[in-house]
Each structure stands twice: as C-alpha cells, then as structure tokens.
Scaffold this motif. Structure first.
Motif, mmCIF file in Angstrom:
data_model
loop_
_atom_site.group_PDB
_atom_site.id
_atom_site.type_symbol
_atom_site.label_atom_id
_atom_site.label_comp_id
_atom_site.label_asym_id
_atom_site.label_seq_id
_atom_site.Cartn_x
_atom_site.Cartn_y
_atom_site.Cartn_z
ATOM 1 N N ASP A 131 -19.530 -14.809 19.969
ATOM 2 C CA ASP A 131 -19.838 -13.542 19.293
ATOM 3 C C ASP A 131 -21.280 -13.489 18.801
ATOM 4 O O ASP A 131 -21.963 -12.480 18.979
ATOM 5 C CB ASP A 131 -18.896 -13.334 18.101
ATOM 6 C CG ASP A 131 -17.457 -13.094 18.525
ATOM 7 O OD1 ASP A 131 -17.204 -12.810 19.715
ATOM 8 O OD2 ASP A 131 -16.575 -13.206 17.658
ATOM 9 N N ALA A 132 -21.759 -14.552 18.201
ATOM 10 C CA ALA A 132 -23.095 -14.560 17.598
ATOM 11 C C ALA A 132 -24.211 -14.508 18.632
ATOM 12 O O ALA A 132 -25.357 -14.213 18.291
ATOM 13 C CB ALA A 132 -23.270 -15.786 16.709
ATOM 14 N N GLN B 296 -16.716 -21.257 17.117
ATOM 15 C CA GLN B 296 -16.364 -19.856 16.926
ATOM 16 C C GLN B 296 -14.967 -19.733 16.329
ATOM 17 O O GLN B 296 -13.996 -20.197 16.913
ATOM 18 C CB GLN B 296 -16.440 -19.110 18.263
ATOM 19 C CG GLN B 296 -16.044 -17.657 18.128
ATOM 20 C CD GLN B 296 -16.594 -16.801 19.222
ATOM 21 O OE1 GLN B 296 -17.809 -16.694 19.346
ATOM 22 N NE2 GLN B 296 -15.729 -16.195 19.998
ATOM 23 N N ARG B 297 -14.917 -19.107 15.176
ATOM 24 C CA ARG B 297 -13.655 -18.769 14.510
ATOM 25 C C ARG B 297 -12.845 -19.983 14.072
ATOM 26 O O ARG B 297 -11.625 -19.932 13.997
ATOM 27 C CB ARG B 297 -12.820 -17.839 15.359
ATOM 28 C CG ARG B 297 -13.580 -16.597 15.736
ATOM 29 C CD ARG B 297 -12.750 -15.373 15.635
ATOM 30 N NE ARG B 297 -13.496 -14.213 16.042
ATOM 31 C CZ ARG B 297 -14.170 -13.431 15.202
ATOM 32 N NH1 ARG B 297 -14.189 -13.692 13.931
ATOM 33 N NH2 ARG B 297 -14.829 -12.394 15.648
ATOM 34 N N ARG C 226 -13.234 -22.665 10.835
ATOM 35 C CA ARG C 226 -14.043 -22.967 9.655
ATOM 36 C C ARG C 226 -13.472 -24.168 8.924
ATOM 37 O O ARG C 226 -12.331 -24.161 8.488
ATOM 38 C CB ARG C 226 -14.065 -21.767 8.711
ATOM 39 C CG ARG C 226 -14.830 -22.045 7.443
ATOM 40 C CD ARG C 226 -14.796 -20.856 6.508
ATOM 41 N NE ARG C 226 -15.312 -21.258 5.216
ATOM 42 C CZ ARG C 226 -14.557 -21.650 4.205
ATOM 43 N NH1 ARG C 226 -13.251 -21.676 4.307
ATOM 44 N NH2 ARG C 226 -15.116 -22.026 3.073
ATOM 45 N N THR D 267 -19.648 -18.812 14.232
ATOM 46 C CA THR D 267 -19.054 -17.566 13.747
ATOM 47 C C THR D 267 -17.768 -17.918 13.019
ATOM 48 O O THR D 267 -16.936 -18.651 13.556
ATOM 49 C CB THR D 267 -18.731 -16.601 14.907
ATOM 50 O OG1 THR D 267 -19.924 -16.324 15.636
ATOM 51 C CG2 THR D 267 -18.149 -15.300 14.381
ATOM 52 N N SER E 65 -15.247 -14.254 7.037
ATOM 53 C CA SER E 65 -16.032 -14.230 5.807
ATOM 54 C C SER E 65 -15.385 -13.329 4.762
ATOM 55 O O SER E 65 -14.718 -12.350 5.092
ATOM 56 C CB SER E 65 -17.432 -13.705 6.120
ATOM 57 O OG SER E 65 -18.164 -13.467 4.950
ATOM 58 N N HIS F 2 -28.709 -14.273 11.661
ATOM 59 C CA HIS F 2 -27.692 -14.506 10.636
ATOM 60 C C HIS F 2 -27.163 -13.159 10.197
ATOM 61 O O HIS F 2 -27.911 -12.193 10.087
ATOM 62 C CB HIS F 2 -28.290 -15.242 9.428
ATOM 63 C CG HIS F 2 -27.335 -15.343 8.289
ATOM 64 N ND1 HIS F 2 -27.443 -14.553 7.164
ATOM 65 C CD2 HIS F 2 -26.240 -16.095 8.100
ATOM 66 C CE1 HIS F 2 -26.462 -14.842 6.333
ATOM 67 N NE2 HIS F 2 -25.711 -15.777 6.881
ATOM 68 N N GLU G 96 -23.686 -11.267 7.802
ATOM 69 C CA GLU G 96 -22.430 -11.324 7.058
ATOM 70 C C GLU G 96 -21.978 -9.892 6.827
ATOM 71 O O GLU G 96 -22.766 -9.062 6.379
ATOM 72 C CB GLU G 96 -22.610 -12.010 5.699
ATOM 73 C CG GLU G 96 -22.999 -13.457 5.772
ATOM 74 C CD GLU G 96 -23.199 -14.080 4.400
ATOM 75 O OE1 GLU G 96 -22.670 -15.180 4.187
ATOM 76 O OE2 GLU G 96 -23.876 -13.460 3.547
ATOM 77 N N GLU H 255 -16.813 -11.071 8.651
ATOM 78 C CA GLU H 255 -17.301 -12.091 9.578
ATOM 79 C C GLU H 255 -18.690 -12.549 9.156
ATOM 80 O O GLU H 255 -19.478 -11.780 8.617
ATOM 81 C CB GLU H 255 -17.363 -11.501 10.989
ATOM 82 C CG GLU H 255 -17.825 -12.479 12.044
ATOM 83 C CD GLU H 255 -17.808 -11.861 13.422
ATOM 84 O OE1 GLU H 255 -16.711 -11.697 13.979
ATOM 85 O OE2 GLU H 255 -18.900 -11.543 13.925
ATOM 86 N N HIS I 268 -21.990 -15.001 10.818
ATOM 87 C CA HIS I 268 -22.469 -15.758 11.971
ATOM 88 C C HIS I 268 -23.859 -16.318 11.680
ATOM 89 O O HIS I 268 -24.591 -15.793 10.840
ATOM 90 C CB HIS I 268 -22.471 -14.919 13.254
ATOM 91 C CG HIS I 268 -23.499 -13.824 13.237
ATOM 92 N ND1 HIS I 268 -23.223 -12.561 12.784
ATOM 93 C CD2 HIS I 268 -24.795 -13.813 13.595
ATOM 94 C CE1 HIS I 268 -24.305 -11.812 12.871
ATOM 95 N NE2 HIS I 268 -25.289 -12.546 13.366
#
Length: 179
Positions: free
Chosen positions: A25-26, A109-110, A112, A133, A136, A164, A166, A170, A172
C-alpha cells in the motif's frame, strides 16, 4: 501465537479466492523508489500478493508468515506468474527469524508488533528501503492492534523518511537506511 490464531488464519486464507500480485500500500504511486534488483523480505506475507509482486519486479524474495495455508496460496500465485519466492513458516509472536541476512527492501504490511521494529530495521542493508503499513488510531477508533500517532516515525528515527502518512485508520512509512 496460539494454535487457534494459526488455525483462524489458515481458515481465512483457505476461504479466500485466488489473489493477484499487488504492490505494498505505501508504495502505490511511489514504485520508482523500489530497486530493480537485490533482495527483499516480506514480513507477515499472508497469501503472498506483495511477495510475488516484488519477485515480478526482479527482486530475490523471502516471504515469512505463520500460516501454512497462506504460504501455500503464495506459492501457487508465484507459480502462476512464473517467479520464485522462498516461503518461510515462522511465528512472529515468538520473535523475528534471524539469519543475519540484510535486504535491499523490507516490507511489513498490516502486521503490527512494535517489539519487532528493531529487527525490521536491523534487516535492512545499507541503502535499503523499509516499507511499513499498519492500522492506526489516527482517524479511527483505538485498539490493541492500532498504532498510536507518530509511532512509525518514532520507531524508525534515524532513517531517511521518503513518505509518511497517518489517517483514515492507517499509518504508513517508506524510509531508507543510509548507505
């Protein structure tokens, strides 16, 4: 990770239809930042959409996930696109699989887990690109799986931030380690 979590992910990956290779995504709209060769690590790769996309771009990819069903789906996707990816089953809740290798690209990605942030950084080769990513709290409700505002920039301070953001639940970060 508890066995029930692994079973839940296996069931989810088994039920999902055939996927397609996709950039992280980022990196959408920023694919020019990606090297055309080198080594890449896809952490918590799921069904392998990003790993296969990276391999299609000429990178030598290692993809890590806890779910055997997800890894099998990724292997099928790689075969369908005639690329090679090394698939590694590992429970990231038990720690980062260390092989002392360094990568030109590290993608997460996804998934955390702030405890793994230092390992993600340590996996970067000089000049390496980090692409993260996560869910958030910014623009969404809080929760144990969501990053607090500023979490990624604080966790990866010292890297050159290339992008960057937010918002909308989300966060990234695309950043580079100095060469």
């Amino acid at each position: 990770m508890a066995a029930s979590d692994r079973e839940r992910w296996d069931a989810r990956h088994t039920a999902a239809g055939a996927g397609s290779p996709l950039p992280p995504d980022a990196l959408r709209g920023r694919t020019d930042l990606l090297p055309s060769s080198g080594r890449a690590l896809d952490v918590a790769c799921g069904r392998g959409a990003v790993a296969v996309w990276l391999a299609m771009r000429g990178l030598d990819v290692v993809a890590v996930d806890v779910s055997p069903a997800g890894l099998a789906a990724g292997a099928g996707l790689a075969a369908a696109h005639d690329v090679r990816v090394r698939w590694v089953e590992a429970d990231l809740d038990a720690g980062f699989p260390r092989d002392d290798d360094r990568y030109d690209v590290v993608v997460c990605q996804r998934f955390r887990d702030p405890a793994l942030y230092p390992a993600l950084r340590a996996a970067l080769a000089p000049g390496g690109l980090l692409v993260v990513t996560v869910l958030s709290e910014v623009g969404d409700a809080g929760g144990p799986f969501r990053a607090v505002p500023g979490e990624l920039t604080a966790a990866f301070a010292g890297l050159e931030v290339l992008a960057h953001g937010e918002g909308n639940g989300e966060a990234h970060l695309v950043a580079r380690l100095s060469a």
